[in-house]
Design a protein around this motif. Sequence first.
Motif, PDB file in Angstrom:
ATOM      1  N   HIS A 171      -6.349  -8.961  15.009  1.00 41.36           N
ATOM      2  CA  HIS A 171      -7.265  -8.184  14.165  1.00 41.36           C
ATOM      3  C   HIS A 171      -7.470  -6.754  14.681  1.00 41.36           C
ATOM      4  O   HIS A 171      -8.567  -6.207  14.603  1.00 41.36           O
ATOM      5  N   TYR A 172      -6.424  -6.148  15.190  1.00 39.70           N
ATOM      6  CA  TYR A 172      -6.550  -4.843  15.847  1.00 39.70           C
ATOM      7  C   TYR A 172      -6.414  -3.661  14.884  1.00 39.70           C
ATOM      8  O   TYR A 172      -7.064  -2.639  15.063  1.00 39.70           O
ATOM      9  N   PHE A 173      -5.576  -3.807  13.841  1.00 38.04           N
ATOM     10  CA  PHE A 173      -5.239  -2.656  13.002  1.00 38.04           C
ATOM     11  C   PHE A 173      -5.942  -2.680  11.644  1.00 38.04           C
ATOM     12  O   PHE A 173      -6.169  -3.731  11.058  1.00 38.04           O
ATOM     13  N   ASP A 174      -6.231  -1.463  11.173  1.00 37.74           N
ATOM     14  CA  ASP A 174      -6.779  -1.271   9.828  1.00 37.74           C
ATOM     15  C   ASP A 174      -5.662  -1.118   8.801  1.00 37.74           C
ATOM     16  O   ASP A 174      -5.838  -1.439   7.631  1.00 37.74           O
ATOM     17  N   ILE A 175      -4.529  -0.595   9.250  1.00 40.77           N
ATOM     18  CA  ILE A 175      -3.411  -0.304   8.352  1.00 40.77           C
ATOM     19  C   ILE A 175      -2.101  -0.585   9.084  1.00 40.77           C
ATOM     20  O   ILE A 175      -1.929  -0.174  10.241  1.00 40.77           O
ATOM     21  N   VAL A 176      -1.191  -1.269   8.418  1.00 45.28           N
ATOM     22  CA  VAL A 176       0.180  -1.423   8.907  1.00 45.28           C
ATOM     23  C   VAL A 176       1.122  -0.846   7.857  1.00 45.28           C
ATOM     24  O   VAL A 176       1.000  -1.166   6.666  1.00 45.28           O
ATOM     25  N   VAL A 177       2.030   0.018   8.295  1.00 43.88           N
ATOM     26  CA  VAL A 177       3.001   0.622   7.387  1.00 43.88           C
ATOM     27  C   VAL A 177       4.401   0.406   7.939  1.00 43.88           C
ATOM     28  O   VAL A 177       4.590   0.159   9.141  1.00 43.88           O
ATOM     29  N   SER A 178       5.380   0.492   7.059  1.00 43.84           N
ATOM     30  CA  SER A 178       6.770   0.363   7.489  1.00 43.84           C
ATOM     31  C   SER A 178       7.669   0.975   6.427  1.00 43.84           C
ATOM     32  O   SER A 178       7.433   0.799   5.228  1.00 43.84           O
ATOM     33  N   LYS A 179       8.702   1.679   6.865  1.00 35.01           N
ATOM     34  CA  LYS A 179       9.644   2.319   5.936  1.00 35.01           C
ATOM     35  C   LYS A 179      11.073   2.089   6.410  1.00 35.01           C
ATOM     36  O   LYS A 179      11.415   2.400   7.546  1.00 35.01           O
ATOM     37  N   TRP A 180      11.898   1.540   5.526  1.00 39.74           N
ATOM     38  CA  TRP A 180      13.309   1.286   5.809  1.00 39.74           C
ATOM     39  C   TRP A 180      13.489   0.469   7.088  1.00 39.74           C
ATOM     40  O   TRP A 180      14.362   0.785   7.910  1.00 39.74           O
ATOM     41  N   ALA A 181      12.676  -0.572   7.283  1.00 40.59           N
ATOM     42  CA  ALA A 181      12.761  -1.318   8.534  1.00 40.59           C
ATOM     43  C   ALA A 181      12.837  -2.829   8.352  1.00 40.59           C
ATOM     44  O   ALA A 181      13.650  -3.495   8.996  1.00 40.59           O
ATOM     45  N   PHE A 182      11.997  -3.406   7.490  1.00 38.65           N
ATOM     46  CA  PHE A 182      11.932  -4.872   7.396  1.00 38.65           C
ATOM     47  C   PHE A 182      13.259  -5.494   6.989  1.00 38.65           C
ATOM     48  O   PHE A 182      13.568  -6.619   7.383  1.00 38.65           O
ATOM     49  N   GLN A 183      14.062  -4.780   6.197  1.00 38.13           N
ATOM     50  CA  GLN A 183      15.322  -5.375   5.750  1.00 38.13           C
ATOM     51  C   GLN A 183      16.311  -5.551   6.900  1.00 38.13           C
ATOM     52  O   GLN A 183      17.303  -6.253   6.768  1.00 38.13           O
ATOM     53  N   THR A 184      16.038  -4.939   8.048  1.00 39.99           N
ATOM     54  CA  THR A 184      16.922  -5.106   9.196  1.00 39.99           C
ATOM     55  C   THR A 184      16.700  -6.434   9.907  1.00 39.99           C
ATOM     56  O   THR A 184      17.492  -6.821  10.770  1.00 39.99           O
ATOM     57  N   ALA A 185      15.623  -7.145   9.571  1.00 41.99           N
ATOM     58  CA  ALA A 185      15.300  -8.430  10.195  1.00 41.99           C
ATOM     59  C   ALA A 185      15.800  -9.582   9.324  1.00 41.99           C
ATOM     60  O   ALA A 185      15.758  -9.506   8.102  1.00 41.99           O
TER      61      ALA A 185
ATOM     62  N   ALA B 280      -7.556  -5.100   5.578  1.00 46.59           N
ATOM     63  CA  ALA B 280      -6.562  -4.128   6.033  1.00 46.59           C
ATOM     64  C   ALA B 280      -5.571  -3.810   4.918  1.00 46.59           C
ATOM     65  O   ALA B 280      -5.338  -4.623   4.020  1.00 46.59           O
ATOM     66  N   ARG B 281      -5.002  -2.612   4.978  1.00 45.79           N
ATOM     67  CA  ARG B 281      -3.955  -2.228   4.033  1.00 45.79           C
ATOM     68  C   ARG B 281      -2.587  -2.465   4.664  1.00 45.79           C
ATOM     69  O   ARG B 281      -2.402  -2.259   5.867  1.00 45.79           O
ATOM     70  N   PHE B 282      -1.640  -2.856   3.832  1.00 46.09           N
ATOM     71  CA  PHE B 282      -0.278  -3.157   4.264  1.00 46.09           C
ATOM     72  C   PHE B 282       0.671  -2.495   3.283  1.00 46.09           C
ATOM     73  O   PHE B 282       0.730  -2.880   2.113  1.00 46.09           O
ATOM     74  N   ILE B 283       1.396  -1.479   3.741  1.00 44.00           N
ATOM     75  CA  ILE B 283       2.313  -0.717   2.900  1.00 44.00           C
ATOM     76  C   ILE B 283       3.706  -0.771   3.510  1.00 44.00           C
ATOM     77  O   ILE B 283       3.883  -0.423   4.680  1.00 44.00           O
ATOM     78  N   PHE B 284       4.679  -1.231   2.726  1.00 44.62           N
ATOM     79  CA  PHE B 284       6.032  -1.218   3.258  1.00 44.62           C
ATOM     80  C   PHE B 284       7.054  -0.855   2.186  1.00 44.62           C
ATOM     81  O   PHE B 284       6.874  -1.139   1.001  1.00 44.62           O
ATOM     82  N   LEU B 285       8.126  -0.207   2.647  1.00 43.05           N
ATOM     83  CA  LEU B 285       9.230   0.260   1.807  1.00 43.05           C
ATOM     84  C   LEU B 285      10.516  -0.317   2.390  1.00 43.05           C
ATOM     85  O   LEU B 285      10.778  -0.166   3.590  1.00 43.05           O
ATOM     86  N   VAL B 286      11.298  -0.989   1.557  1.00 41.91           N
ATOM     87  CA  VAL B 286      12.513  -1.661   2.045  1.00 41.91           C
ATOM     88  C   VAL B 286      13.676  -1.467   1.077  1.00 41.91           C
ATOM     89  O   VAL B 286      13.488  -1.127  -0.094  1.00 41.91           O
ATOM     90  N   ALA B 287      14.868  -1.727   1.587  1.00 46.04           N
ATOM     91  CA  ALA B 287      16.060  -1.711   0.730  1.00 46.04           C
ATOM     92  C   ALA B 287      15.906  -2.738  -0.387  1.00 46.04           C
ATOM     93  O   ALA B 287      15.467  -3.857  -0.159  1.00 46.04           O
ATOM     94  N   HIS B 288      16.262  -2.348  -1.591  1.00 48.01           N
ATOM     95  CA  HIS B 288      16.095  -3.221  -2.754  1.00 48.01           C
ATOM     96  C   HIS B 288      17.104  -4.374  -2.711  1.00 48.01           C
ATOM     97  O   HIS B 288      18.289  -4.155  -2.437  1.00 48.01           O
TER      98      HIS B 288
END
Length: 225
Positions: free
Chosen positions: A102-116, A134-142
């Motif tokens: 419960h440490y973060f208020d916001i987690v973001v990620s761009k062009w990263a999750f698709q590598t996993a 918390a807000r969670f924003i991520f951008l990934v390869a379609h």
Amino acid sequence: MDKNYLAQQYNSKKTLFIKGSRKYDTKSITIFHEYINKFDIQGKKVLDMGCGDGSDLLIIQKQGADVFGIDSSAEMIHEAQKLFSTEKFSTCDFTQTPFPNHYFDIVVSKWAFQTASDIQSIYKEVIRITNDNARFIFLVAHPIRQFIEKTVSPKDYYQQEIVKSVLFDGTLVVEEPSHTFQEYFSPIFLSRFQILEYAEINDTGTERINGDIYPSFFIIHSAKK
């Protein structure tokens, strides 16, 4: 896929990736920050999962946020540490971060999750390290783009395979596991996050196979339930 593979991949291609991203990824960078700028981040703890050289967090920090970054590439983290306090940046797997519950208020990620290869384990870690609302924003390869980039015949959308993505007018080729929409919009995600915004975008940084028009990436803005 070997967990060390992606770190080694981006370590050796660090300069090409940083230069290419700044030249060709202007659309995804702009949209990414437009989503973040829609709410007040002053004084918020923000984690960038897959922070690269830290350039996105530099923008976020200027808006008054307390920023942290992780990446699977030690070379990328080294670049980020040139811009920030070193203890706030670390090389680690997205599924096993060094942060307390419960440490973060916001987690973001761009062009990263698709590598996993395992998206669900990333979601579980995001749930663990974020506070209520918390807000969670991520951008990934379609996923459609990744399906088109598969070279086997016949193509199987449902089978996870390593695909080669040609980026930045052919100056960089990266290998990533393919994913489906079902992986991203899974019961784990939908049970713990409310989708506030979603968009599918055609960018210029990726190869256009056969000249077809299809989305390069999608972006989600969600709030933790």
